[in-house]
Design an enzyme around this catalytic site. Structure first.
Site, PDB file in Angstrom:
ATOM      1  N   SER A 198       0.829  -1.200   0.000  1.00  9.87           N
ATOM      2  CA  SER A 198       0.000   0.000   0.000  1.00  9.87           C
ATOM      3  C   SER A 198       0.872   1.262   0.000  1.00  9.87           C
ATOM      4  O   SER A 198       1.674   1.472  -0.908  1.00  9.87           O
ATOM      5  CB  SER A 198      -0.944  -0.052   1.202  1.00  9.87           C
ATOM      6  OG  SER A 198      -1.933   0.949   1.121  1.00  9.87           O
ATOM      7  N   ASP A 218      -9.491  -4.094  -5.607  1.00  4.29           N
ATOM      8  CA  ASP A 218      -8.955  -3.189  -4.587  1.00  4.29           C
ATOM      9  C   ASP A 218      -9.765  -1.895  -4.579  1.00  4.29           C
ATOM     10  O   ASP A 218      -9.811  -1.168  -5.570  1.00  4.29           O
ATOM     11  CB  ASP A 218      -7.484  -2.883  -4.899  1.00  4.29           C
ATOM     12  CG  ASP A 218      -6.760  -2.225  -3.730  1.00  4.29           C
ATOM     13  OD1 ASP A 218      -7.408  -1.496  -2.959  1.00  4.29           O
ATOM     14  OD2 ASP A 218      -5.539  -2.443  -3.603  1.00  4.29           O
ATOM     15  N   HIS A 239      -7.884  -5.046  -1.124  1.00  4.89           N
ATOM     16  CA  HIS A 239      -6.669  -4.398  -0.634  1.00  4.89           C
ATOM     17  C   HIS A 239      -6.085  -5.230   0.509  1.00  4.89           C
ATOM     18  O   HIS A 239      -6.225  -4.903   1.688  1.00  4.89           O
ATOM     19  CB  HIS A 239      -6.994  -2.981  -0.146  1.00  4.89           C
ATOM     20  CG  HIS A 239      -5.785  -2.128   0.071  1.00  4.89           C
ATOM     21  ND1 HIS A 239      -5.046  -1.598  -0.967  1.00  4.89           N
ATOM     22  CD2 HIS A 239      -5.181  -1.706   1.210  1.00  4.89           C
ATOM     23  CE1 HIS A 239      -4.055  -0.887  -0.484  1.00  4.89           C
ATOM     24  NE2 HIS A 239      -4.105  -0.948   0.843  1.00  4.89           N
TER      25      HIS A 239
END
Length: 233
Positions: A114, A168, A200
């Site tokens: 991320s 995501d 995600h």
């Protein structure tokens, strides 16, 4: 003149940068077991400093490498590039220290999930040496296209492995695609791994592939390696 320490000079080095709101120890618990049978590889999981983030009208303190402009992150999200560059400097200091200790840049991997993935790729793009590789999980390129001219020739030789879930909702799939395309326009080799239905998150399939990729690049035989994470780690 100081001599490199044997521990630093031998084997590979993986620097893993966590996502916002997480910690290095949480990342270690999830990632390190995949390399528990690889003594020649050292892993480092730093924790980002606490940063004030505005969320739902309130300011909260979380671990973050740089400010968050808002979510979801898209292919056109504008970042606080000053904050990103400050974080990049911090990563470069860690890399320089490792190289000074005797580790070959070709044996160093900068990776992250991320926001950590975004920082990893930005750090590799602006580092003046060719590294062993960069792995991005559910990340994006946090710098504008104007930074293309600032990417050193040696950095363009560092290979990138990019993982992204097609479902995501935090860092959109389009952001991952755009990031990889940007790297390829710079002449960088970028392998893009898309996972249908994945949101995600970091999953076993990604980490298994990542582990294989790192070991292959280091020239470490996998015949004596365990197939997956060890329960003893």
């Amino acid at each position: 003149m100081a001599h490199p320490s044997p521990a630093a000079a031998a084997g590979g080095f993986v620097l893993w940068l966590h996502g916002s709101g997480e910690t290095g120890e949480r990342s270690r618990a999830q990632v390190a077991p995949y390399f528990s049978a690889t003594p020649a590889l050292r892993l480092c999981f730093p924790t980002a400093p606490t940063t004030p983030i505005t969320c739902y009208g309130c300011e909260i303190m979380i671990n973050a490498w740089f400010g968050i402009p808002g979510t979801p992150i898209t292919a056109t999200t504008v970042r606080d590039e000053k904050g990103v560059l400050k974080a990049v400097e911090h990563v470069h200091e860690m890399l320089d220290k490792e190289v000074a200790a005797g580790t070959s840049p070709a044996d160093i991997f900068v990776c992250g999930l991320s926001q950590g993935g975004a920082l990893a790729v930005a750090s590799v793009m602006l580092y003046p040496k060719t590294l062993g590789g960069c792995a991005v999980f559910s990340g994006s390129v946090p710098l504008s296209k104007s930074f293309a001219e600032r990417v050193p020739p040696e950095a363009r030789k560092t290979p990138v492995l990019w993982f992204h879930g097609m479902a995501d909702g935090l860092v959109l799939f389009e952001a991952g695609q755009a990031g990889c395309a940007f790297l390829q326009k710079l002449g960088m080799a970028c392998i893009f791994k898309a996972y249908p239905g994945l949101g995600h998150s970091l999953v076993d399939q990604e980490l298994q592939y990542f582990r294989q990729w790192v070991l292959e690049r280091l020239g470490i035989s996998q015949r004596t390696e365990a197939a997956g994470p060890s329960s003893s780690s």
